[in-house]
Design an enzyme around this catalytic site. Structure first.
Site, PDB file in Angstrom:
ATOM      1  N   ALA A 209       0.817  -1.252   0.054  1.00 55.46           N
ATOM      2  CA  ALA A 209      -0.054  -0.010  -0.151  1.00 55.46           C
ATOM      3  C   ALA A 209       0.904   1.325  -0.060  1.00 55.46           C
ATOM      4  O   ALA A 209       2.015   1.039  -0.182  1.00 55.46           O
ATOM      5  CB  ALA A 209      -0.879  -0.064   1.125  1.00 55.46           C
ATOM      6  N   ASN A 210       0.233   2.334   0.189  1.00 55.76           N
ATOM      7  CA  ASN A 210       1.032   3.623   0.241  1.00 55.76           C
ATOM      8  C   ASN A 210       0.270   4.551   1.333  1.00 55.76           C
ATOM      9  O   ASN A 210      -0.591   4.336   1.763  1.00 55.76           O
ATOM     10  CB  ASN A 210       1.372   4.396  -1.101  1.00 55.76           C
ATOM     11  CG  ASN A 210      -0.025   4.576  -1.627  1.00 55.76           C
ATOM     12  OD1 ASN A 210      -0.640   5.591  -1.137  1.00 55.76           O
ATOM     13  ND2 ASN A 210      -0.125   4.104  -3.004  1.00 55.76           N
ATOM     14  N   ARG A 211       1.053   5.938   1.371  1.00 53.38           N
ATOM     15  CA  ARG A 211       0.505   6.420   2.471  1.00 53.38           C
ATOM     16  C   ARG A 211      -0.692   7.455   2.380  1.00 53.38           C
ATOM     17  O   ARG A 211      -1.046   8.240   3.097  1.00 53.38           O
ATOM     18  CB  ARG A 211       1.510   7.567   3.285  1.00 53.38           C
ATOM     19  CG  ARG A 211       2.635   6.615   3.806  1.00 53.38           C
ATOM     20  CD  ARG A 211       3.811   7.556   4.311  1.00 53.38           C
ATOM     21  NE  ARG A 211       5.065   6.888   4.507  1.00 53.38           N
ATOM     22  CZ  ARG A 211       5.166   6.086   5.700  1.00 53.38           C
ATOM     23  NH1 ARG A 211       4.108   5.953   6.654  1.00 53.38           N
ATOM     24  NH2 ARG A 211       6.379   5.622   5.841  1.00 53.38           N
TER      25      ARG A 211
END
Ligand SMILES: Cc1cc2nc3c(=O)[nH]c(=O)nc-3n(C[C@H](O)[C@H](O)[C@H](O)COP(=O)(O)O)c2cc1C
Length: 399
Positions: A209-211
């Site tokens: 995932a990412n932020r």
């Protein structure tokens, strides 16, 4: 616009409460009905007699008033106004609003009202900058509460900084703008917006995932809807409330996001604000991958994800009239965004430097890259970036 309108003016516990009297006077002079509500803190700074004399109407203070509550007065009060104005709004009162507390007449009425709400914060600069107040303001803004000020300047405590109550004339102008029928330049237009991160499965319990928080994409969807567009918001997994009046499509992976965007076409406008994973695992395991003691972990083989921005920008039959991409960069922001615009075939790129606290933060400093050059926008709350972008989109494609 103000004549004949019912404005519920809530005055809370700030030293600047005396200015609410001038606001009440301006509103009455313009023909409004001013319904005054005073909190316990507010009553320390202006007297109910002064407020009701200037408002021309009895002041409401007590949730437990036997006379008023015989007919459930706080709900009646909540249903009455065209607009609720909290001026001044103390730090304490804003915190109660953000939490949804209902422990006095003013907070209970605010929880029950369906009317739009405008707050005019007023407090010491350090209280305004405190992370608790910053978080409360972000919560209130995300719920559609309108904010005027605060201004910057000298304070009662001989300090200076942001936190001064906006001048009564400015609050009056904000009220006038809110009560004016808002233009709907995007009426009849369909906009597809993507937002949030994507989750790329490794196995049934793990993912890449990412932020991205989805704050910016959700705010853009809300801003386009406010200008009258029919909005389809395709969102990855986020913890944002659904914006009012948009059709939500929830997805997890980049491939699901592309499929949802394609299914939403045709559209007049596409804004791709989601942080789509460039890569996914080549083959996600169908069972949870086991840790084997003493054995090195198996390497993750990655595969390229589809490029949503490029795919839709080059769509043979259903390319939206205006395609806007986002470029999250940590270096050479404008240079990389300009090349990205040409490479992807989109019309505009909104470029932002994400090397600081932008991802998940409340503010964004962006550059709008189009065929006519680069515009640098100041650092703004994400909903203001969204409002500006929606306005620019309306100028470009609106009727
Ligand atoms: C002299 C004085 C001035 C104050 N000014 C402010 C102010 O400008 N802004 C603020 O948020 N709180 C201010 N406070 C603190 C609030 O009055 C206090 O938090 C109160 O509980 C707020 O009540 P309310 O929720 O009814 O507004 C001040 C307090 C005093 C004693």
């Amino acid at each position: 616009m103000i004549s004949g309108k019912r404005i519920l003016l809530t005055v809370t516990g700030s030293v600047s409460a005396y200015k609410a009297l001038e606001l009440a006077r301006l509103l009455r002079k313009a023909g409004a009905r001013v319904i005054p509500v005073l909190t316990e803190g507010g009553a320390r700074f202006v007297t109910p007699h002064a407020l009701q004399a200037i408002a021309g109407e009895a002041v409401h203070e007590d949730l437990w008033s036997l006379a008023e509550e015989a007919t459930i007065g706080h709900i009646k009060l909540a249903r009455l106004p065209d607009l609720v104005v909290v001026a001044p709004a103390s730090a304490d009162f804003l915190a109660k609003m953000a939490l949804g507390l209902a422990d006095d007449l003013a907070t209970t009425m605010l929880l029950a009202t369906q009317a739009p709400i405008l707050v005019a914060p007023a407090m010491n600069w350090a209280m305004w900058a405190h992370p608790a107040t910053v978080a409360n303001m972000a919560t209130l803004r995300s719920r559609g509460v309108q904010v005027i000020g605060p201004g910057e300047g000298a304070m009662a405590e001989a300090e200076s900084g942001p936190g001064r109550l906006a001048e009564p004339a400015e609050i009056f102008a904000a009220i006038e703008a809110l009560l004016s029928p808002s233009p709907k330049p995007l009426a009849g237009k369909h906009a597809v917006v993507t937002s949030g991160p994507t989750h790329e499965p490794i196995d049934p319990v793990r993912y890449i995932a990412n932020r991205s928080s989805g704050k910016q994409g959700h705010a853009i969807a809300a801003a386009l809807a406010a200008l009258g567009a029919r909005v389809t918001l395709v969102s990855g997994p986020v913890h944002q409330p659904d914006p009012k009046g948009v059709s939500m499509v929830r997805v997890e992976s980049a491939r699901e996001m592309l499929a949802a965007v394609e299914a939403a076409l045709p559209a007049d406008i596409a804004v791709f604000a989601a942080a789509v994973a460039d890569w996914r695992t080549a083959a996600a395991a169908t069972q949870k991958m086991k840790k084997v003691p003493g054995q090195a972990p198996a390497p993750l083989e990655l595969a390229l994800n589809p490029d949503i921005l490029s795919t839709i920008s080059h769509h043979a039959t259903q390319r939206p009239g205006l395609v806007v991409g986002f470029a999250a960069e940590t270096e050479n922001v404008i240079e990389n965004a300009t090349t990205k615009r040409a490479r992807k075939g989109c019309d505009w790129i909104v470029a932002n430097d994400v090397s600081g606290d932008v991802m998940g933060g409340a503010e964004n400093a962006v550059h709008l890259v189009s065929a006519s050059g680069v515009e640098d926008w100041p650092r703004l709350p994400k909903d203001e970036v969204a409002a500006r972008l929606a306005q620019r989109i309306a100028e470009a494609v609106g009727g």
